[in-house]
Design a protein around this motif. Structure first.
Motif, PDB file in Angstrom:
ATOM      1  N   ASP A 206      -9.640   5.846 -12.356  1.00  0.00           N
ATOM      2  CA  ASP A 206      -9.140   4.570 -12.850  1.00  0.00           C
ATOM      3  C   ASP A 206      -9.088   3.600 -11.676  1.00  0.00           C
ATOM      4  N   VAL A 207      -9.791   2.488 -11.795  1.00  0.00           N
ATOM      5  CA  VAL A 207      -9.793   1.486 -10.731  1.00  0.00           C
ATOM      6  C   VAL A 207      -9.071   0.237 -11.235  1.00  0.00           C
ATOM      7  N   GLY A 208      -7.862   0.432 -11.716  1.00  0.00           N
ATOM      8  CA  GLY A 208      -7.094  -0.680 -12.260  1.00  0.00           C
ATOM      9  C   GLY A 208      -6.111  -1.284 -11.291  1.00  0.00           C
ATOM     10  N   HIS A 209      -6.022  -0.732 -10.067  1.00  0.00           N
ATOM     11  CA  HIS A 209      -5.065  -1.198  -9.068  1.00  0.00           C
ATOM     12  C   HIS A 209      -5.732  -1.088  -7.698  1.00  0.00           C
ATOM     13  N   PRO A 210      -5.272  -1.845  -6.698  1.00  0.00           N
ATOM     14  CA  PRO A 210      -6.000  -1.908  -5.418  1.00  0.00           C
ATOM     15  C   PRO A 210      -6.244  -0.563  -4.753  1.00  0.00           C
ATOM     16  N   GLN A 211      -5.241   0.312  -4.726  1.00  0.00           N
ATOM     17  CA  GLN A 211      -5.449   1.600  -4.067  1.00  0.00           C
ATOM     18  C   GLN A 211      -6.432   2.488  -4.818  1.00  0.00           C
ATOM     19  N   GLY A 212      -6.668   2.134  -6.085  1.00  0.00           N
ATOM     20  CA  GLY A 212      -7.633   2.902  -6.863  1.00  0.00           C
ATOM     21  C   GLY A 212      -9.054   2.783  -6.338  1.00  0.00           C
ATOM     22  N   ILE A 213      -9.358   1.718  -5.594  1.00  0.00           N
ATOM     23  CA  ILE A 213     -10.714   1.542  -5.060  1.00  0.00           C
ATOM     24  C   ILE A 213     -11.029   2.656  -4.062  1.00  0.00           C
ATOM     25  N   ALA A 214     -10.156   2.837  -3.068  1.00  0.00           N
ATOM     26  CA  ALA A 214     -10.380   3.889  -2.072  1.00  0.00           C
ATOM     27  C   ALA A 214     -10.331   5.271  -2.701  1.00  0.00           C
ATOM     28  N   GLU A 215      -9.439   5.460  -3.658  1.00  0.00           N
ATOM     29  CA  GLU A 215      -9.336   6.761  -4.331  1.00  0.00           C
ATOM     30  C   GLU A 215     -10.613   7.068  -5.108  1.00  0.00           C
ATOM     31  N   ALA A 216     -11.172   6.056  -5.761  1.00  0.00           N
ATOM     32  CA  ALA A 216     -12.414   6.253  -6.512  1.00  0.00           C
ATOM     33  C   ALA A 216     -13.579   6.541  -5.576  1.00  0.00           C
ATOM     34  N   GLU A 217     -13.628   5.829  -4.453  1.00  0.00           N
ATOM     35  CA  GLU A 217     -14.704   6.070  -3.495  1.00  0.00           C
ATOM     36  C   GLU A 217     -14.616   7.473  -2.908  1.00  0.00           C
TER      37      GLU A 217
END
Length: 224
Positions: A206-217
């Protein structure tokens, strides 16, 4: 297999904070590519593709210019998932459609292929792809559903809706409001035993919040 897909890209992305002040959430890059392009990759082979837009809609239209994608701008107001899908039906047709959220990335089998293989219109009005909480990277909070022994969905539990589904659209016409969520439709389907789920065997973020970007990557790097 449905021949049309609706990609939801109209939201404000408020949980993203300053990142969406000048950029619509679907164009935020993850692993070097906009979220919208990650989603579009999954729809290759689906003849009719519709993307809705509202917040910073010209940016999304410009990004998709020259591609075989219909952009439907919701104005003056945003219509939510149910109202947005109903407004797009002239482009999607009357038959069951795929819908796909654009704020997630996937690692594993193509979700639309899995849904198409399991779709049974004799029993189902909707088939929602779900992933267990332990494989839902970036998820805030608990799950959405539980599966009963026949694969029907019950509200509450540790299965997370991924934003990918097949949905029969005829019930959309019975909702009087212009703005409404697909949850309204799911509730009616569940009451008749026609809301089903399918477990996703891969990983989802889930890329619904800023920290989700790094977690998704990080998820994409771990699960190539």
């Amino acid at each position: 297999m449905p021949d049309a897909v609706m990609l939801f890209a109209a939201g404000f992305g408020t949980r993203m904070g300053a990142l969406t002040a000048r950029c619509p959430k679907p164009l935020i890059p993850v692993a070097g590519r906009p979220l919208l392009d990650h989603a579009l990759d999954l729809t290759q082979g689906v003849p009719r593709r519709v993307v809705n837009a509202h917040y910073l809609a010209p940016r999304i239209a410009e990004h998709l210019a020259g591609r075989d994608v219909t952009v439907m701008v919701e104005e003056p107001q945003i219509l939510d998932t149910g109202g947005g899908l109903r407004a797009a039906l002239p482009h999607l047709g009357p038959d069951p459609v795929f819908t796909l959220n654009t704020d997630a990335v996937w690692s594993g089998p193509n979700p639309l292929d899995l849904l198409a293989a399991a779709w049974d219109p004799a029993r189902m009005d909707a088939l929602l792809l779900c992933v267990p909480l332990e494989r839902a990277t970036g998820r805030k909070g608990g799950g959405d559903f539980t599966f009963d022994p026949q694969g029907r969905l019950i509200r509450g539990g540790d299965m997370v809706y991924t934003g990918a589904q097949i949905l029969a659209t005829d019930r959309l016409h019975s909702v009087p409001e212009a703005v409404f969520s697909l949850n309204v439709i799911w509730t009616a389907m569940a009451a008749e035993g026609r809301l089903f789920g399918l477990p996703y065997p891969g990983h989802w973020a889930d890329v619904g919040h800023p920290q989700g970007i790094a977690e998704a990557e990080a998820m994409l790097a771990r699960h190539v």
